[in-house]
Write an enzyme that holds these catalytic residues in place. Sequence first.
Site, PDB file in Angstrom:
ATOM      1  N   ASP A   1       0.858  -1.186   0.000  1.00 24.76           N
ATOM      2  CA  ASP A   1       0.000   0.000   0.000  1.00 24.76           C
ATOM      3  C   ASP A   1       0.895   1.237   0.000  1.00 24.76           C
ATOM      4  OD1 ASP A   1      -1.694   2.226   1.226  1.00 24.76           O
ATOM      5  OD2 ASP A   1      -3.176   0.618   1.050  1.00 24.76           O
ATOM      6  N   ILE A   2       0.539   2.257  -0.763  1.00 22.75           N
ATOM      7  CA  ILE A   2       1.366   3.467  -0.824  1.00 22.75           C
ATOM      8  C   ILE A   2       1.167   4.366   0.401  1.00 22.75           C
ATOM      9  CG2 ILE A   2       1.545   3.465  -3.341  1.00 22.75           C
ATOM     10  CD1 ILE A   2      -0.553   5.771  -3.328  1.00 22.75           C
TER      11      ILE A   2
ATOM     12  N   ASN B   1     -12.942  -2.899   2.481  1.00 25.85           N
ATOM     13  CA  ASN B   1     -13.796  -1.715   2.566  1.00 25.85           C
ATOM     14  C   ASN B   1     -14.729  -1.771   1.365  1.00 25.85           C
ATOM     15  OD1 ASN B   1     -12.357  -0.759   4.802  1.00 25.85           O
ATOM     16  ND2 ASN B   1     -10.869   0.257   3.488  1.00 25.85           N
TER      17      ASN B   1
ATOM     18  N   GLY C   1     -14.808   3.811   3.303  1.00 28.85           N
ATOM     19  CA  GLY C   1     -13.414   4.135   3.023  1.00 28.85           C
ATOM     20  C   GLY C   1     -12.861   3.556   1.741  1.00 28.85           C
ATOM     21  N   GLN C   2     -13.695   2.904   0.927  1.00 28.67           N
ATOM     22  CA  GLN C   2     -13.187   2.379  -0.344  1.00 28.67           C
ATOM     23  C   GLN C   2     -12.945   3.544  -1.295  1.00 28.67           C
ATOM     24  OE1 GLN C   2     -15.723  -0.457  -2.406  1.00 28.67           O
ATOM     25  NE2 GLN C   2     -14.068  -1.066  -3.780  1.00 28.67           N
TER      26      GLN C   2
ATOM     27  N   HIS D   1     -10.384  -5.209  -3.162  1.00 30.03           N
ATOM     28  CA  HIS D   1      -9.039  -5.483  -2.663  1.00 30.03           C
ATOM     29  C   HIS D   1      -9.105  -5.759  -1.169  1.00 30.03           C
ATOM     30  CE1 HIS D   1      -9.741  -1.132  -2.560  1.00 30.03           C
ATOM     31  NE2 HIS D   1      -8.898  -1.053  -1.523  1.00 30.03           N
TER      32      HIS D   1
ATOM     33  N   HIS E   1      -7.052  -5.661   2.306  1.00 30.52           N
ATOM     34  CA  HIS E   1      -5.907  -5.085   3.009  1.00 30.52           C
ATOM     35  C   HIS E   1      -5.414  -6.140   3.983  1.00 30.52           C
ATOM     36  CE1 HIS E   1      -6.783  -0.754   2.029  1.00 30.52           C
ATOM     37  NE2 HIS E   1      -7.987  -1.282   1.825  1.00 30.52           N
TER      38      HIS E   1
END
Length: 120
Positions: free
Chosen positions: A36-37, A93, A99-100, A106, A108
Amino acid sequence: MAAGEPQADCLFCKIVAGDVPATIVHETKDVVAFQDINPQAPTHILVVPRAHYANAGELGTEAPELAGALLAEAAAVAVGEGCSDSGYRIVFNTGAGAGQTVFHVHAHVLGGRGLNWPPG
């Protein structure tokens, strides 16, 4: 566009295709996992199916076998990242209110520190 088909404007479809760079940590014929960035824990990996589904509900309804593969690979990522013994969280999410921000399902994978409940 049909579920499962790549979307030209989808960031994660572009990462899966190799058109946008990402730090890939695991991949199979069905999924790609990358860092994750904006990590929220020492281990924060996103696990995405190669096929495009908007969210976890759509994936579960349209491709339950792929949903199972995604969860299995999320567990494999936790092992590979060294957080399976201490514990990790898999989070989906679904929807902007949850929060998507990228509407390609995906998971997390979060670990590497204590993960108190509720998450907030």
